[in-house]
Design a protein around this motif. Structure first.
Motif, PDB file in Angstrom:
ATOM      1  N   ILE A 316       0.663  -1.066  -0.196  1.00  0.00           N
ATOM      2  CA  ILE A 316      -0.021   0.029  -0.017  1.00  0.00           C
ATOM      3  C   ILE A 316       0.880   1.391  -0.073  1.00  0.00           C
ATOM      4  O   ILE A 316       0.483   2.092  -0.666  1.00  0.00           O
ATOM      5  CB  ILE A 316      -1.024   0.032   1.095  1.00  0.00           C
ATOM      6  CG1 ILE A 316      -1.831  -1.123   1.083  1.00  0.00           C
ATOM      7  CG2 ILE A 316      -1.621   1.410   1.548  1.00  0.00           C
ATOM      8  CD1 ILE A 316      -2.783  -1.331   2.262  1.00  0.00           C
ATOM      9  N   ARG A 317       1.854   1.123   0.854  1.00  0.00           N
ATOM     10  CA  ARG A 317       2.886   2.530   0.926  1.00  0.00           C
ATOM     11  C   ARG A 317       3.450   2.519  -0.389  1.00  0.00           C
ATOM     12  O   ARG A 317       3.595   3.782  -0.843  1.00  0.00           O
ATOM     13  CB  ARG A 317       3.819   2.290   2.031  1.00  0.00           C
ATOM     14  CG  ARG A 317       4.809   3.335   2.169  1.00  0.00           C
ATOM     15  CD  ARG A 317       5.885   3.334   3.245  1.00  0.00           C
ATOM     16  NE  ARG A 317       6.416   4.538   3.333  1.00  0.00           N
ATOM     17  CZ  ARG A 317       7.579   4.626   4.107  1.00  0.00           C
ATOM     18  NH1 ARG A 317       8.012   3.480   4.740  1.00  0.00           N
ATOM     19  NH2 ARG A 317       7.943   5.745   4.279  1.00  0.00           N
ATOM     20  N   LYS A 318       3.853   1.690  -1.012  1.00  0.00           N
ATOM     21  CA  LYS A 318       4.840   1.778  -2.322  1.00  0.00           C
ATOM     22  C   LYS A 318       3.961   2.191  -3.334  1.00  0.00           C
ATOM     23  O   LYS A 318       4.629   2.991  -4.113  1.00  0.00           O
ATOM     24  CB  LYS A 318       5.278   0.549  -2.485  1.00  0.00           C
ATOM     25  CG  LYS A 318       6.290   0.723  -3.608  1.00  0.00           C
ATOM     26  CD  LYS A 318       6.984  -0.908  -4.077  1.00  0.00           C
ATOM     27  CE  LYS A 318       8.139  -0.925  -5.336  1.00  0.00           C
ATOM     28  NZ  LYS A 318       8.385  -2.267  -5.481  1.00  0.00           N
ATOM     29  N   ALA A 319       2.495   2.158  -3.348  1.00  0.00           N
ATOM     30  CA  ALA A 319       1.598   2.315  -4.519  1.00  0.00           C
ATOM     31  C   ALA A 319       1.414   3.929  -4.382  1.00  0.00           C
ATOM     32  O   ALA A 319       0.546   4.437  -5.454  1.00  0.00           O
ATOM     33  CB  ALA A 319       0.491   1.237  -4.434  1.00  0.00           C
ATOM     34  N   ASN A 320       1.657   4.398  -3.395  1.00  0.00           N
ATOM     35  CA  ASN A 320       1.038   5.840  -2.869  1.00  0.00           C
ATOM     36  C   ASN A 320       2.389   6.699  -2.941  1.00  0.00           C
ATOM     37  O   ASN A 320       3.151   6.639  -2.018  1.00  0.00           O
ATOM     38  CB  ASN A 320       0.362   5.922  -1.629  1.00  0.00           C
ATOM     39  CG  ASN A 320      -0.449   7.279  -1.433  1.00  0.00           C
ATOM     40  OD1 ASN A 320       0.375   8.411  -1.449  1.00  0.00           O
ATOM     41  ND2 ASN A 320      -1.612   7.163  -1.253  1.00  0.00           N
ATOM     42  N   GLN A 321       2.254   7.968  -3.853  1.00  0.00           N
ATOM     43  CA  GLN A 321       3.342   8.657  -3.829  1.00  0.00           C
ATOM     44  C   GLN A 321       3.594   9.571  -2.637  1.00  0.00           C
ATOM     45  O   GLN A 321       4.793   9.566  -2.119  1.00  0.00           O
ATOM     46  CB  GLN A 321       3.291   9.570  -4.958  1.00  0.00           C
ATOM     47  CG  GLN A 321       4.593  10.662  -5.141  1.00  0.00           C
ATOM     48  CD  GLN A 321       4.264  11.502  -6.344  1.00  0.00           C
ATOM     49  OE1 GLN A 321       3.690  11.068  -7.303  1.00  0.00           O
ATOM     50  NE2 GLN A 321       4.741  12.675  -6.222  1.00  0.00           N
ATOM     51  N   VAL A 322       2.676   9.935  -1.776  1.00  0.00           N
ATOM     52  CA  VAL A 322       2.510  10.538  -0.772  1.00  0.00           C
ATOM     53  C   VAL A 322       3.047   9.667   0.372  1.00  0.00           C
ATOM     54  O   VAL A 322       3.908  10.078   1.358  1.00  0.00           O
ATOM     55  CB  VAL A 322       1.383  11.261  -0.284  1.00  0.00           C
ATOM     56  CG1 VAL A 322       1.324  12.033   1.247  1.00  0.00           C
ATOM     57  CG2 VAL A 322       0.932  12.167  -1.384  1.00  0.00           C
ATOM     58  N   LEU A 323       2.826   8.522   0.377  1.00  0.00           N
ATOM     59  CA  LEU A 323       3.195   7.579   1.569  1.00  0.00           C
ATOM     60  C   LEU A 323       4.662   7.295   1.414  1.00  0.00           C
ATOM     61  O   LEU A 323       5.319   6.620   2.364  1.00  0.00           O
ATOM     62  CB  LEU A 323       2.190   6.088   1.732  1.00  0.00           C
ATOM     63  CG  LEU A 323       0.578   6.390   1.998  1.00  0.00           C
ATOM     64  CD1 LEU A 323      -0.212   5.309   1.852  1.00  0.00           C
ATOM     65  CD2 LEU A 323       0.788   7.174   3.356  1.00  0.00           C
TER      66      LEU A 323
END
Length: 481
Positions: A316-323
Motif C-alpha cells: 500500500i505504501r509503495k503504491a502511494n507517492q505521498v506515503l
C-alpha cells in the motif's frame, strides 16, 4: 403350491452390518494426550494435538537425514515442548505456514535429553498441519503415513477456540521499526536483507517497510560532532550489496556478539525472521539494534501472519507517492524552508539515488540537515564572504549523505545578501537549534532539524574512478524566512 418367503433381505442386512462393523474396526482410533500428560509417560508412543509456537530451521542430521525442530504448546503446557522431525528429504518435513498453526502428531515418543522433547520417528510417526485462522478443517500438509480420524474436526475447533482467547503472547512485545523506543526490549518481525560477519561479530541488516523515528540531537555536544556526524553505523557496504537494499523504508543494523545458528541460512537467501527480546538505542541520531544474551532469532515463513501483514502494508505504501515520503514528515510537520524550482522529478529517497544505475543523478528529496560544516563562528564568517563551500549532512529514513553548497551559490541558497548574523540564524534553523526565547528554562537543550525539500545532483571527481569519487551538491534550492 405357495412359495416360501425369501430370506434374502435379512441376509443383506446382516452382511451390511458386518461390513459396517468391519469398517468401524478398521478406522484408526487415536487417543490424543495433553502435552503435560504425555511428559509423564516418556518412552511410550503417544498422539498429540497442539499449536506450533516456534519454527526452527531445516538442517542435516549427523547421518543422512534432514531435521526440523518445532516448539508446540497446548492448554496444559504453555511453556511448550520441542519436537524434532527427521525425514529423508526436506520436502517430507513439516512446512509450517505460520506460528499459531495447529499440528497433529501420531505415534511420537517423549524422550529426555537435558529436557523433555518429542522424538519423531520417520518410520512410524506421522503429522498433519492445519491453519489456525480459517474455518477449513482439511490439513494443508500431511505426511505419507498420516490417517485422520473422525474426532480431528472437533479437536481442531477446540484448539482454534482456545487459541483465539489465549494467543501466544508474541504480539504484546512486537514492534515495527516506526515504533522503536530506546532501551526497551521487544520483538521485531523483519526481512533480513544482508548479514555481515567479522571475527565472530554479526551485523544483521533488517527491514520491515517502515521508517525509524526521527531523533532529536543534543544541542550541547561538541561542535565537531555537528560538523561531521557519522554517515552510518558499522562498516560501509560494497556497492553490489548496497544496490540490493530497499529504496523505501529504513534498513536497521542489529549487532550481535553471540553466534547465531540461523546465520548460514540467512546468508544464502533472504529470510523473514522474528528477533525476540532485543533492544535498541540511538547514537549520533542513528538507530542500532542489539541482541541480548536472552535474545533469540526465529525464521519465519512468507505465509506467517505477521509477515503477510507487513508485506501488505508495504505494498500500500509503495503504491502511494505521498506515503513514500518519510513517515515522520507526514502529513503536517513538514517545514517548508526551501523554494524548490526543480520539478522534473518527483520525490526520491537518498537510497534510491545511492543505488541509481548511473553515477550522475538529479533528484528532489525530503530530508533533514543533521550536520553542517562549517558551523562555528569562525567558519560562518568565512561563509559570509563567500570564500568556502558549505557541506551539509542530509538524512532521510533510508540513508545519510554529505551534500555541498558551492561557494558561488551561497547567496542564492541563503536567500539574499550574506551577513554573519543572518547566516547564523538560518543555519540554526536548518539544524533545528531553537532560539533562546523558544527554549524552556531548565530543560535540556536539544535540536530537532525540520524536514525540508531540496534538489540534489550527483557528480564525480575522478573519471577513472567515478563511483568511489562520487559526491552530491545542492542546486535550485533557496531558503526563505
Amino acid at each position: 403350491m405357495e412359495e416360501a418367503p425369501t430370506r434374502e433381505p435379512k441376509r443383506l442386512r446382516q452382511d451390511a452390518a458386518v461390513t459396517s462393523a468391519a469398517a468401524a474396526a478398521e478406522e484408526p482410533q487415536y487417543v490424543y494426550l495433553p502435552i503435560a500428560d504425555a511428559m509423564k509417560v516418556p518412552g511410550v508412543r503417544v498422539c498429540l494435538f497442539a499449536v506450533v509456537s516456534e519454527i526452527g530451521i531445516t538442517d542435516r542430521s549427523r547421518g543422512t537425514d534432514f531435521t526440523l525442530r518445532l516448539r508446540i504448546v497446548d492448554q496444559s503446557c504453555m511453556d511448550g515442548i520441542s519436537v524434532t522431525v527427521f525425514a529423508d528429504k526436506t520436502t517430507l518435513l513439516p512446512c509450517v505456514k505460520s506460528s499459531g498453526d495447529v499440528i497433529s502428531l501420531h505415534n511420537v515418543m517423549i524422550t529426555m535429553h537435558g529436557e523433555f522433547f518429542v522424538s519423531f520417528n520417520k518410520e512410524v510417526s506421522s503429522f498433519a498441519l492445519f491453519e489456525s485462522k480459517v474455518a477449513e478443517c482439511s490439513p494443508y500438509q500431511t505426511s505419507v503415513k498420516y490417517h485422520g480420524s473422525k474426532h480431528d474436526k472437533e479437536l481442531l475447533t477446540q484448539m482454534r477456540t482456545w487459541l483465539a482467547y489465549n494467543p501466544l503472547g508474541l504480539k504484546d512485545f512486537e514492534l515495527q521499526l516506526r515504533s522503536l523506543k530506546s532501551d526497551s526490549t521487544f520483538d521485531l518481525v523483519c526481512k533480513v536483507v544482508h548479514v555481515h560477519e567479522d571475527n565472530d561479530k554479526l551485523i544483521f541488516y533488517v527491514w520491515d517497510g517502515t521508517d525509524t523515528p526521527a531523533v532529536e540531537f543534543q544541542a550541547t555536544l561538541d561542535p565537531k560532532a555537528v560538523e561531521s556526524p557519522p554517515l552510518f553505523e558499522g562498516p560501509p557496504l560494497p556497492r553490489e550489496v548496497l544496490c540490493t537494499m530497499p529504496i523505501i523504508g529504513t534498513v536497521l543494523r542489529i549487532f550481535s556478539d553471540m553466534p547465531i545458528k540461523e546465520v548460514s541460512h540467512m546468508q544464502n537467501r533472504v529470510y523473514w525472521a522474528r528477533f525476540c527480546n532485543i533492544t535498541c538505542k540511538e547514537e549520533f541520531g542513528i538507530w542500532k539494534g542489539i541482541l541480548l544474551a536472552s535474545s533469540k532469532v526465529r525464521l519465519l515463513s512468507h505465509e506467517d501472519g505477521s509477515v503477510v501483514d507487513r508485506r501488505k502494508m508495504y505494498a500500500i505504501r509503495k503504491a502511494n507517492q505521498v506515503l513514500c515520503q518519510p513517515m515522520a514528515s507526514f502529513p503536517s510537520n513538514v517545514t517548508v524552508l526551501s523554494d524548490v524550482e526543480y520539478e522534473e522529478e518527483w520525490h526520491s529517497t537518498l537510497m534510491q539515488s545511492l543505488t541509481h544505475k548511473e553515477v550522475t543523478h538529479k533528484l528532489k528529496t525530503l530530508a533533514r540537515v543533521v550536520g553542517a560544516y562549517p558551523c562555528q563562528a569562525s567558519g560562518l564568517r568565512l561563509l559570509s564572504t563567500g570564500n568556502i563551500h558549505l557541506r551539509l549532512t542530509l538524512e532521510d529514513p533510508t540513508a545519510r549523505i554529505h551534500a555541498y553548497v558551492h561557494k558561488n551559490y551561497l547567496v542564492q541558497f541563503f536567500g539574499g545578501f550574506l551577513t554573519e548574523e543572518a547566516i547564523t540564524k538560518k543555519m540554526n534553523k536548518l539544524l533545528g537549534i531553537p532560539e533562546p526565547e523558544d527554549s524552556e528554562e531548565g530543560a535540556p537543550l536539544t535540536r530537532n532539524p525540520p524536514w525540508i525539500w531540496c534538489c540534489l545532483t550527483s557528480f564525480y571527481m575522478d573519471k577513472n574512478n567515478p563511483w568511489d569519487s562520487r559526491k552530491y551538491r545542492i542546486f535550485a534550492t533557496e531558503m526563505r524566512d
